[in-house]
Design a protein around this motif. Structure first.
Motif, short mmCIF file in Angstrom:
data_model
loop_
_atom_site.label_atom_id
_atom_site.label_comp_id
_atom_site.label_asym_id
_atom_site.label_seq_id
_atom_site.Cartn_x
_atom_site.Cartn_y
_atom_site.Cartn_z
N ASP A 126 0.80 -1.22 0.00
CA ASP A 126 0.00 0.00 0.00
C ASP A 126 0.84 1.28 0.00
O ASP A 126 0.29 2.38 -0.05
N ILE A 127 2.16 1.15 0.09
CA ILE A 127 3.02 2.33 0.21
C ILE A 127 3.53 2.74 -1.17
O ILE A 127 4.04 1.90 -1.94
N SER A 128 3.41 4.02 -1.47
CA SER A 128 3.89 4.54 -2.76
C SER A 128 5.40 4.62 -2.76
O SER A 128 6.00 5.20 -1.85
N LEU A 129 6.01 4.05 -3.78
CA LEU A 129 7.46 4.08 -3.95
C LEU A 129 7.77 4.85 -5.23
O LEU A 129 7.27 4.52 -6.31
N LEU A 130 8.62 5.86 -5.10
CA LEU A 130 8.97 6.73 -6.22
C LEU A 130 10.41 6.51 -6.64
O LEU A 130 11.26 6.12 -5.83
N GLY A 168 6.39 2.44 -15.86
CA GLY A 168 5.66 1.25 -16.28
C GLY A 168 6.01 0.02 -15.47
O GLY A 168 5.36 -1.02 -15.60
N GLN A 169 7.02 0.13 -14.61
CA GLN A 169 7.42 -1.00 -13.77
C GLN A 169 6.41 -1.23 -12.65
O GLN A 169 5.83 -0.28 -12.11
N GLN A 170 6.23 -2.46 -12.28
CA GLN A 170 5.16 -2.83 -11.35
C GLN A 170 5.25 -2.14 -10.00
O GLN A 170 4.22 -1.79 -9.41
N ASP A 171 6.45 -1.93 -9.49
CA ASP A 171 6.60 -1.39 -8.14
C ASP A 171 7.03 0.07 -8.10
O ASP A 171 7.36 0.59 -7.03
N ILE A 172 7.05 0.74 -9.24
CA ILE A 172 7.41 2.16 -9.28
C ILE A 172 6.12 2.97 -9.47
O ILE A 172 5.45 2.85 -10.48
N ASP A 173 5.81 3.77 -8.48
CA ASP A 173 4.52 4.47 -8.44
C ASP A 173 4.60 5.93 -8.84
O ASP A 173 3.62 6.68 -8.68
N GLY A 174 5.74 6.37 -9.35
CA GLY A 174 5.88 7.76 -9.75
C GLY A 174 7.31 8.21 -9.57
O GLY A 174 8.23 7.39 -9.49
N GLY A 175 7.51 9.52 -9.49
CA GLY A 175 8.88 10.02 -9.45
C GLY A 175 9.07 11.23 -8.58
O GLY A 175 8.15 12.01 -8.33
N LEU A 176 10.30 11.37 -8.08
CA LEU A 176 10.76 12.58 -7.41
C LEU A 176 11.67 13.26 -8.43
O LEU A 176 12.75 12.77 -8.74
#
Length: 249
Positions: free
Chosen positions: A204-208, A223-231
């Protein structure tokens, strides 16, 4: 709750005029952005109030780049998490590699800052990452594990919803070098495992990901399964580039 996040870290750049121009352009370019994507603007602290005013009619959140490990007191030049909350910030960068390297912030100081952020009801955007020497020595996962364990050890179960983690390999920040999408995904998957061992609801935790993200590589990374966005650092100073990166999520 895990969600898509793109955070703009302006670092020590900008002015009131710059803020007004950039935010105006972003409001236009991101007016049709997927509502599930959270955009966070993190300007220098002097411009937080102005940026907060500028985004009052847009679905953007505002953050601050640094807070003190203390609540209040005789600490000239410092800003507390409570002050950040008081002026409307929602997010706080904690443990950015530039703070660790240039200002000698230890893992313990990062942990103390996380506690201050959570006590103030803000979201701690916790940064972790290895240097090039550590990666070449095969220590990347060990370093990231240690940073996460010290920063987040013992968190109460009701605090995890205020944690976002950004993996920023130090060797890729501002260098133009980027971890491959596969390498970034592998580290994000590893971080979920570490978070789970700490009692977090890891899925449930967003990983950037942070580290020379550009319009050209954003879609593959995100597009990777565990990458939820970016810093995003440098590219967040350019409206076209940052908007393109946000749309890539």
């Amino acid at each position: 709750m895990r969600r898509k996040i793109v955070a703009a870290n302006w670092k020590m750049n900008g002015s009131e005029g710059f803020a007004k121009s950039l935010i105006s352009e972003l409001k236009v370019q991101l007016s049709v952005l997927d509502k599930d994507v959270k955009v966070v603007i993190i300007p220098p602290s002097l411009y937080v109030a102005e940026v907060k005013r500028l985004v009052s009619d847009a679905p953007f959140a505002v953050g601050i780049q640094n807070v003190a490990q203390w609540n209040q007191g005789a600490f000239t030049g410092e800003i507390s998490a409570g002050m950040a909350a008081d002026v409307g910030c929602e997010y706080v960068l904690v443990g950015h590699s530039e703070r660790r390297q240039l200002f000698a912030e230890s893992d313990q100081v990062v942990a103390e800052k996380v506690q201050q952020v959570l006590k103030s009801g803000l979201v701690a955007l916790v940064c972790v990452g290895e240097t090039l020497a550590e990666r070449q020595a095969g220590q990347a996962e060990e370093v990231v594990s240690r940073q996460l364990q010290i920063a987040l050890q013992g968190l109460a179960s009701d605090k995890w919803n205020k944690i976002v983690v950004a993996y920023e390999p130090v060797w890729a920040i501002g260098t133009g070098k980027t971890a491959t999408a596969e390498d970034a995904q592998a580290m994000h998957l590893h971080m979920r495992g570490v978070l789970g061992s700490l009692g977090a609801p890891a899925s449930d935790i967003s990983l950037l990901y942070g580290g020379s993200v550009k319009p050209e590589n954003a879609r593959e990374l995100f597009g990777q399964q565990d990458i939820d966005g970016g810093l995003i650092g440098g590219a967040s100073l350019l409206a076209d580039d940052f908007a393109s990166i946000c749309r890539a999520v």
